[in-house]
Design a protein around this motif. Structure first.
Motif, PDB file in Angstrom:
ATOM      1  N   THR A  79      15.509   3.978  20.253  1.00 20.82           N
ATOM      2  CA  THR A  79      17.354   3.971  20.358  1.00 20.82           C
ATOM      3  C   THR A  79      17.496   1.994  20.376  1.00 20.82           C
ATOM      4  O   THR A  79      16.185   1.225  20.455  1.00 20.82           O
ATOM      5  N   THR A  81      17.467  -1.218  22.151  1.00 20.35           N
ATOM      6  CA  THR A  81      17.826  -2.567  22.978  1.00 20.35           C
ATOM      7  C   THR A  81      18.831  -3.450  23.019  1.00 20.35           C
ATOM      8  O   THR A  81      18.782  -4.324  21.704  1.00 20.35           O
ATOM      9  N   ARG A  86      24.789  -6.946  19.200  1.00 19.33           N
ATOM     10  CA  ARG A  86      24.769  -6.022  19.541  1.00 19.33           C
ATOM     11  C   ARG A  86      26.068  -5.258  20.410  1.00 19.33           C
ATOM     12  O   ARG A  86      26.825  -4.597  20.035  1.00 19.33           O
ATOM     13  N   ASN A 100      13.806   2.223  26.904  1.00 18.05           N
ATOM     14  CA  ASN A 100      12.624   2.552  27.400  1.00 18.05           C
ATOM     15  C   ASN A 100      12.011   1.230  29.050  1.00 18.05           C
ATOM     16  O   ASN A 100      11.176   2.262  29.255  1.00 18.05           O
ATOM     17  N   GLY A 311      11.396   0.965  15.756  1.00 18.53           N
ATOM     18  CA  GLY A 311      12.410   0.919  16.088  1.00 18.53           C
ATOM     19  C   GLY A 311      13.416   1.752  15.592  1.00 18.53           C
ATOM     20  O   GLY A 311      12.930   2.817  14.624  1.00 18.53           O
ATOM     21  N   THR A 312      14.593   1.460  15.327  1.00 18.44           N
ATOM     22  CA  THR A 312      15.715   1.972  14.560  1.00 18.44           C
ATOM     23  C   THR A 312      15.993   2.072  12.796  1.00 18.44           C
ATOM     24  O   THR A 312      16.749   2.459  12.720  1.00 18.44           O
ATOM     25  N   VAL A 313      15.008   1.157  12.704  1.00 18.25           N
ATOM     26  CA  VAL A 313      15.665   0.259  11.531  1.00 18.25           C
ATOM     27  C   VAL A 313      16.014   0.605  10.849  1.00 18.25           C
ATOM     28  O   VAL A 313      16.754   0.880  10.101  1.00 18.25           O
ATOM     29  N   THR A 314      17.027  -0.321  11.294  1.00 21.23           N
ATOM     30  CA  THR A 314      17.976  -1.376  11.276  1.00 21.23           C
ATOM     31  C   THR A 314      18.828  -1.631   9.666  1.00 21.23           C
ATOM     32  O   THR A 314      19.608  -0.797   9.027  1.00 21.23           O
ATOM     33  N   ARG A 315      17.418  -2.208   8.799  1.00 29.11           N
ATOM     34  CA  ARG A 315      18.507  -2.822   7.288  1.00 29.11           C
ATOM     35  C   ARG A 315      18.036  -1.016   6.620  1.00 29.11           C
ATOM     36  O   ARG A 315      18.878  -1.389   5.828  1.00 29.11           O
ATOM     37  N   HIS A 316      17.062  -0.268   7.177  1.00 24.37           N
ATOM     38  CA  HIS A 316      17.863   0.498   6.343  1.00 24.37           C
ATOM     39  C   HIS A 316      19.051   1.440   6.634  1.00 24.37           C
ATOM     40  O   HIS A 316      19.634   1.893   5.221  1.00 24.37           O
ATOM     41  N   ASN A 329       9.931   6.093   6.441  1.00 23.13           N
ATOM     42  CA  ASN A 329       9.104   6.974   6.954  1.00 23.13           C
ATOM     43  C   ASN A 329       9.369   7.863   8.371  1.00 23.13           C
ATOM     44  O   ASN A 329       9.144   6.813   9.312  1.00 23.13           O
TER      45      ASN A 329
HETATM   46  P1  NAP Z   1      12.086  -1.529  13.372  1.00 26.15           P
HETATM   47  O1  NAP Z   1      13.258  -1.188  13.704  1.00 26.15           O
HETATM   48  O2  NAP Z   1      10.643  -1.045  13.598  1.00 26.15           O
HETATM   49  O3  NAP Z   1      12.063  -1.790  11.707  1.00 26.15           O
HETATM   50  C1  NAP Z   1      11.222  -3.737  11.782  1.00 26.15           C
HETATM   51  C2  NAP Z   1      10.982  -2.774  10.212  1.00 26.15           C
HETATM   52  O4  NAP Z   1       9.734  -2.347  10.098  1.00 26.15           O
HETATM   53  C3  NAP Z   1      12.056  -2.315   8.913  1.00 26.15           C
HETATM   54  O5  NAP Z   1      12.888  -3.351   8.378  1.00 26.15           O
HETATM   55  C4  NAP Z   1      11.077  -1.852   8.368  1.00 26.15           C
HETATM   56  O6  NAP Z   1      10.825  -3.105   6.715  1.00 26.15           O
HETATM   57  C5  NAP Z   1       9.413  -1.314   8.766  1.00 26.15           C
HETATM   58  N1  NAP Z   1       9.568  -0.122   9.542  1.00 26.15           N
HETATM   59  C6  NAP Z   1       9.484   0.307  11.129  1.00 26.15           C
HETATM   60  N2  NAP Z   1       9.827   1.160  11.109  1.00 26.15           N
HETATM   61  C7  NAP Z   1       9.685   1.588   9.481  1.00 26.15           C
HETATM   62  C8  NAP Z   1       9.819   3.867   8.865  1.00 26.15           C
HETATM   63  N3  NAP Z   1      10.182   4.549  10.255  1.00 26.15           N
HETATM   64  N4  NAP Z   1      10.091   3.468   8.321  1.00 26.15           N
HETATM   65  C9  NAP Z   1       9.831   2.290   6.596  1.00 26.15           C
HETATM   66  N5  NAP Z   1      10.048   1.514   7.295  1.00 26.15           N
HETATM   67  C10 NAP Z   1      10.007   1.222   9.025  1.00 26.15           C
HETATM   68  O7  NAP Z   1      12.048  -2.568  14.362  1.00 26.15           O
HETATM   69  P2  NAP Z   1      13.792  -3.870  14.236  1.00 26.15           P
HETATM   70  O8  NAP Z   1      13.847  -3.972  12.813  1.00 26.15           O
HETATM   71  O9  NAP Z   1      12.668  -5.134  15.026  1.00 26.15           O
HETATM   72  O10 NAP Z   1      14.228  -2.914  15.542  1.00 26.15           O
HETATM   73  C11 NAP Z   1      15.709  -2.444  15.118  1.00 26.15           C
HETATM   74  C12 NAP Z   1      16.368  -2.020  16.629  1.00 26.15           C
HETATM   75  O11 NAP Z   1      15.393  -1.456  16.550  1.00 26.15           O
HETATM   76  C13 NAP Z   1      16.416  -3.250  17.854  1.00 26.15           C
HETATM   77  O12 NAP Z   1      18.036  -2.934  18.326  1.00 26.15           O
HETATM   78  C14 NAP Z   1      15.770  -2.255  18.527  1.00 26.15           C
HETATM   79  O13 NAP Z   1      16.176  -2.556  19.919  1.00 26.15           O
HETATM   80  C15 NAP Z   1      14.999  -0.908  18.409  1.00 26.15           C
HETATM   81  N6  NAP Z   1      13.499  -0.838  18.602  1.00 26.15           N
HETATM   82  C16 NAP Z   1      13.275   0.061  19.336  1.00 26.15           C
HETATM   83  C17 NAP Z   1      12.568   1.029  20.378  1.00 26.15           C
HETATM   84  C18 NAP Z   1      12.274   2.277  20.489  1.00 26.15           C
HETATM   85  O14 NAP Z   1      13.351   2.934  21.345  1.00 26.15           O
HETATM   86  N7  NAP Z   1      11.245   2.504  20.838  1.00 26.15           N
HETATM   87  C19 NAP Z   1      11.041   0.102  18.977  1.00 26.15           C
HETATM   88  C20 NAP Z   1      11.052  -0.803  18.674  1.00 26.15           C
HETATM   89  C21 NAP Z   1      12.668  -1.589  18.295  1.00 26.15           C
HETATM   90  P3  NAP Z   1      11.903  -3.129   5.517  1.00 26.15           P
HETATM   91  O15 NAP Z   1      12.832  -3.273   6.022  1.00 26.15           O
HETATM   92  O16 NAP Z   1      11.098  -5.000   5.254  1.00 26.15           O
HETATM   93  O17 NAP Z   1      11.491  -1.650   4.971  1.00 26.15           O
END
Ligand code: NAP
Ligand code: MG
Length: 409
Positions: A79, A81, A86, A100, A311-316, A329
């Motif tokens: 989810t 945060t 946002r 969380n 996290g929610t893998v925003t860029r994707h 993934n």
């Molecule tokens: P993230 O979503 O984990 O992604 C960071 C980077 O790691 C991605 O841009 C991607 O890199 C790579 N990545 C992470 N998971 C991947 C997957 N399953 N498959 C492929 N690549 C993956 O972290 P973030 O960008 O810091 O956070 C995005 C949002 O998620 C935020 O709004 C944050 O609040 C939320 N968040 C939620 C939780 C939770 O609910 N447990 C935990 C952490 C963050 P590339 O773009 O280089 O491919």
């Protein structure tokens, strides 16, 4: 694709907690392709997607946590945060707190993070032949701090006022120049819960337990953690550990880090809140990828919430919105479902459901070991077969084929 004739039955519903962005897209694809064809899925559904949290003024998060307390097992999608950006993007009424964080506080839980290992994705440290699980205390310390800047010439003190009004004071610092001050706390109740969760989890998963803090420097605060762990170990768990041939020990964090790096893996490493936060990121990266890290929140009275560590893998997601097929993934999210279904099966005595969870994990690992994987993994691949970096949907289809074959066998 051959389908099994009857679907696997469930008894008690799982608490299903949906989330945001790319992981929300994967969530429904996993259900569609890997769960609904095989399991007569019973869930109590809570939508923690940001629009719904905003619409319910975050009540849905509290409801979801209460459902876990009532039903015992939940599975959660990643989810958002919210931050300032946002709030604008989603036109939020408020900058809602981390879901969380809310769920952890309500479950009084400890967070256990373990990597998923596959042949062909090698840990950076070759000696690690099996997993290292980080147990992170999820309450207090700097995550509930009070901090201030201190102007030149000021004095900072700690004051504890007892029920009867008497005060205990200690000097922090007389500031000649300007500076900063931070106050942190923890509670015996939370540290005790943390200790119980760690000892139970280690026994449950048949692993040794290590605990490390900086008690040589923090002679009261960190030492208190050490004492509470030791008292609980001696009075409650020592016999069970000895009978199972398992060890518990405490060591200074510096020593623990040296030992972890030289170890073979195969233990649970308990850490305070901040240490657990940073060390779990280190362990995840050193094992290969954050996308291969599972996480389970365990309350002291045995309630479980399974999720992926990423996290929610925003860029994707932004690429997905433009119509692009992404190679995101889904493995850690699949393992969140398998972990939750296995636990549900265990608690309800449903061996078919437990078997399904095992097969789901095996089919996922077999797909990767056959060289079919998402692009984050193909970049790390050292296996013998050539690796194909495929889209999430091709990857999920390849898992479904293997799963179907296993279940029909
Ligand atoms: P993230 O979503 O984990 O992604 C960071 C980077 O790691 C991605 O841009 C991607 O890199 C790579 N990545 C992470 N998971 C991947 C997957 N399953 N498959 C492929 N690549 C993956 O972290 P973030 O960008 O810091 O956070 C995005 C949002 O998620 C935020 O709004 C944050 O609040 C939320 N968040 C939620 C939780 C939770 O609910 N447990 C935990 C952490 C963050 P590339 O773009 O280089 O491919
Ligand atoms: Mg972190």
């Amino acid at each position: 694709m051959e389908m099994p004739k009857t679907k696997i039955a469930m008894q008690t519903p799982l608490v299903e907690i949906d989330g945001d962005e790319m992981t929300r897209v994967l969530w429904s694809a996993i259900k569609e392709q890997l769960l609904l064809p095989f399991v007569d899925l019973k869930t109590e559904y809570y939508d923690l997607g940001l629009p719904k949290r905003d619409e319910t003024r975050d009540q849905v998060t509290v409801d979801a946590a209460e459902a876990i307390l009532r039903l015992g097992v939940g599975v959660k999608c990643a989810t958002i945060t919210p931050n300032a950006q946002r709030v604008e993007e989603y036109h939020l009424h408020e900058m809602w707190k981390s879901p969380n964080g809310t769920i952890r506080a309500m479950l009084d839980g400890t967070c256990f993070r373990a990597p998923i290992m596959v042949k062909g994705i090698s840990p950076v440290i070759p000696a690690w032949t099996t997993t290292i699980t980080v147990a992170r205390h999820a309450y207090g310390d700097i995550y509930k701090n009070t901090e201030m800047t201190a102007p030149e010439g000021s004095r900072a003190e700690v004051v504890i006022t007892a029920k009867d009004g008497t005060e205990k004071r200690a000097l922090i610092h007389d500031f000649k120049g300007s500076g900063i001050v931070q106050g942190i706390h923890n509670t015996d109740k939370s540290i005790e819960s943390f200790a119980h969760s760690c000892f139970r989890y280690a026994l449950d998963t048949h692993q040794d337990l290590w605990f490390a803090t900086k008690d040589t420097i923090s002679k009261v605060y960190d030492h208190h953690f050490k004492d509470i762990f030791q008292e609980i170990y001696d009075s409650v768990y020592k016999k069970d550990f000895e009978a199972a041939g398992l060890t518990y020990f405490y060591t200074l964090i510096d020593d623990a880090i040296a030992r972890v790096v030289r170890s073979k893996g195969g233990f649970v490493w308990a850490l305070k809140n901040y240490d657990g936060d940073v060390m779990s990121d280190m362990i995840a990266t050193a094992f290969g990828s954050l996308a291969m890290m599972t996480s389970v929140l365990v309350s002291p009275d045995g309630k479980y919430e399974y999720e992926a560590a990423h996290g929610t893998v925003t860029r994707h997601y932004y690429r997905y919105l433009k119509g692009e097929e992404t190679s995101t993934n889904p493995v850690a999210t699949i393992f969140a479902w398998s972990g939750a279904l296995r636990k549900r099966g265990e608690l309800d005595g449903l061996s078919d459901l437990m078997h399904f969870a095992d097969c789901l994990e095996k089919a996922t690992i077999a797909t990767i070991e056959d060289g079919i994987m998402t692009k984050d993994l193909s970049a790390l691949w050292t296996g013998e077969k050539p690796a194909q970096g495929v889209t999430s949907s091709v990857f999920l289809n390849a898992i479904a084929e293997r799963l179907s074959a296993m279940l029909s066998a």
